[in-house]
Scaffold this motif. Structure first.
Motif, PDB file in Angstrom:
ATOM      1  N   THR A  99     -33.322  -3.848  14.267  1.00  0.00           N
ATOM      2  CA  THR A  99     -33.183  -2.381  13.943  1.00  0.00           C
ATOM      3  C   THR A  99     -33.761  -2.213  12.451  1.00  0.00           C
ATOM      4  OG1 THR A  99     -31.658  -2.204  15.590  1.00  0.00           O
ATOM      5  CG2 THR A  99     -32.051  -0.429  14.228  1.00  0.00           C
TER       6      THR A  99
ATOM      7  N   ALA B 221     -33.849   0.710   9.568  1.00  0.00           N
ATOM      8  CA  ALA B 221     -33.317   1.810   9.252  1.00  0.00           C
ATOM      9  C   ALA B 221     -34.004   2.341   7.644  1.00  0.00           C
ATOM     10  CB  ALA B 221     -31.871   1.709   8.930  1.00  0.00           C
TER      11      ALA B 221
ATOM     12  N   GLU C  14     -41.456   9.988  10.458  1.00  0.00           N
ATOM     13  CA  GLU C  14     -41.299   8.455  10.976  1.00  0.00           C
ATOM     14  C   GLU C  14     -40.128   7.873  10.528  1.00  0.00           C
ATOM     15  OE1 GLU C  14     -42.453   6.970  13.654  1.00  0.00           O
ATOM     16  OE2 GLU C  14     -43.656   8.749  14.513  1.00  0.00           O
ATOM     17  N   ARG C  15     -40.091   7.911   9.235  1.00  0.00           N
ATOM     18  CA  ARG C  15     -38.818   7.106   8.438  1.00  0.00           C
ATOM     19  C   ARG C  15     -37.643   7.762   8.536  1.00  0.00           C
ATOM     20  NH1 ARG C  15     -39.577   3.966   4.535  1.00  0.00           N
ATOM     21  NH2 ARG C  15     -37.316   3.576   4.921  1.00  0.00           N
ATOM     22  N   GLY C  16     -37.466   8.933   9.307  1.00  0.00           N
ATOM     23  CA  GLY C  16     -36.129   9.516   9.300  1.00  0.00           C
ATOM     24  C   GLY C  16     -35.151   9.122  10.340  1.00  0.00           C
ATOM     25  N   ARG C  17     -35.647   7.956  11.309  1.00  0.00           N
ATOM     26  CA  ARG C  17     -34.970   7.629  12.078  1.00  0.00           C
ATOM     27  C   ARG C  17     -35.025   6.067  12.545  1.00  0.00           C
ATOM     28  NH1 ARG C  17     -39.040   6.888  16.058  1.00  0.00           N
ATOM     29  NH2 ARG C  17     -40.674   8.164  15.692  1.00  0.00           N
ATOM     30  N   GLU C  18     -33.938   5.354  13.078  1.00  0.00           N
ATOM     31  CA  GLU C  18     -34.127   3.902  13.239  1.00  0.00           C
ATOM     32  C   GLU C  18     -35.084   3.522  14.316  1.00  0.00           C
ATOM     33  OE1 GLU C  18     -30.168   2.840  14.337  1.00  0.00           O
ATOM     34  OE2 GLU C  18     -29.354   3.105  12.172  1.00  0.00           O
TER      35      GLU C  18
ATOM     36  N   GLY D 111     -41.504   5.898  18.961  1.00  0.00           N
ATOM     37  CA  GLY D 111     -41.545   7.146  19.477  1.00  0.00           C
ATOM     38  C   GLY D 111     -42.394   7.198  20.721  1.00  0.00           C
TER      39      GLY D 111
END
Length: 318
Positions: free
Chosen positions: A45, A47, A77-81, A117
């Motif tokens: 994962t 993060a 795009e970088r705001g979620r795992e 996504g």
């Protein structure tokens, strides 16, 4: 580094897996991510790490520095795992030299971020199966045959596995519980359900059949040509002017010699998938090498058929 765990018990995993994990963590960190591996090693994962601010150099050459990710951060795009599957990557890495690993890891993580996504998880065969298709390409047009999933139709054409509009990556197919050959057959079955339109046309007086599809998988339908028109025992001549079109001529008489010339000239003019003429016979696509040459101010076609086809022509001419 965030990926090191001091409280782990001694590992019984293969040294190759441990080394690959270390490289994954290094590349992920160089791109501004922290990462955590699943206990079974099948995924990791990513993060988002805190933004370090200004650009920093990339001394190892493994990817852009964190500052280069600012544009990605802005689009969210970088705001979620992001969960990255590793089963297929491990299989591909096991078949490649360690010198190839940095490139494999870099491409794998880049792709994982790019498709994060997407509603379709290509690594899940249950999801991807109905969307699998095939596409025929000239071998010379494929930059790296080791980075695609496919099979050779002959020396200059390859049938590639696709999902949607893009090629399937080996590390994606490596996640599936079936071999690549079986996946290609599944894709071909999907293609067969997409019917082609057939029309009779003339090339400088020579009658040929033109088969056209809505997708770039028309050449795959050669397997089921008898579903569209009569196929003689000696097969058919075929040209592939583009991925959506197939022209065929039945080999029933010595008129096949003139048909080779007409088909070859037509294929050369279209400048599409292949400029060559092929012989489809008994489930094989064989090249009939035909070169257009200028001699004495005149254009001539020099044909070098495979021995099996030469014998067919000799019998038809007798």
């Amino acid at each position: 580094m965030a990926w090191l765990r001091r409280d782990r018990k001694p590992s019984h995993r293969a040294a190759e897996d441990i080394d690959l994990d270390s490289l994954l963590a290094l590349v992920a960190e160089s791109r501004g991510y922290n990462c955590a591996f699943a206990v079974d090693g099948h995924s990791l994962t990513l993060a988002p790490a805190p933004d370090p601010g200004p650009d920093v150099p990339d001394p190892d050459g493994l990817g852009p520095g964190p500052g280069a990710l600012d544009a990605v951060r802005r689009d969210g795009e970088r705001g979620r795992e992001i969960v990255v599957r590793l089963t297929g990557l491990r299989r591909v890495a096991g078949r490649r030299t360690r010198e190839d690993w940095p490139m494999l890891v870099s491409e794998h993580l880049t792709h994982a971020v790019a498709v994060a996504g997407d509603p379709l998880d290509v690594c899940d065969l249950a999801q991807a199966g109905p969307s699998l298709r095939t596409r025929v390409e000239a071998v010379d047009e494929v930059p790296d045959l080791t980075r695609v999933v496919g099979r050779h139709l002959n020396a200059d054409l390859v049938e590639l596995l696709t999902v949607g509009s893009r090629l399937v990556r080996p590390e994606e197919a490596g996640c599936w519980p079936v071999a690549p050959g079986r996946a290609l057959e599944m894709a071909a079955s999907n293609v067969r359900r997409e019917r082609l339109s057939v029309e009779d046309i003339h090339l400088s007086g020579t009658p040929v059949s033109r088969l056209t599809g809505e997708g770039p998988s028309t050449a795959t339908h050669l397997r089921w040509l008898a579903d569209y028109l009569p196929v003689p025992a000696d097969g058919v001549l075929a040209v592939l002017p583009d991925p959506y079109t197939l022209l065929v001529y039945p080999v029933t008489g010595i008129g096949a010699v003139r048909a080779i010339e007409r088909l070859r000239v037509h294929a050369a003019r279209t400048g599409g998938l292949s400029a060559q003429v092929y012989w489809w016979h008994e489930g094989r696509l064989r090249l009939i090498k035909a070169d257009i040459v200028l001699h004495g101010g005149q254009t001539r076609l020099v044909v070098a058929p495979p021995p099996e086809f030469a014998r067919v022509l000799a019998r038809l001419a007798a």
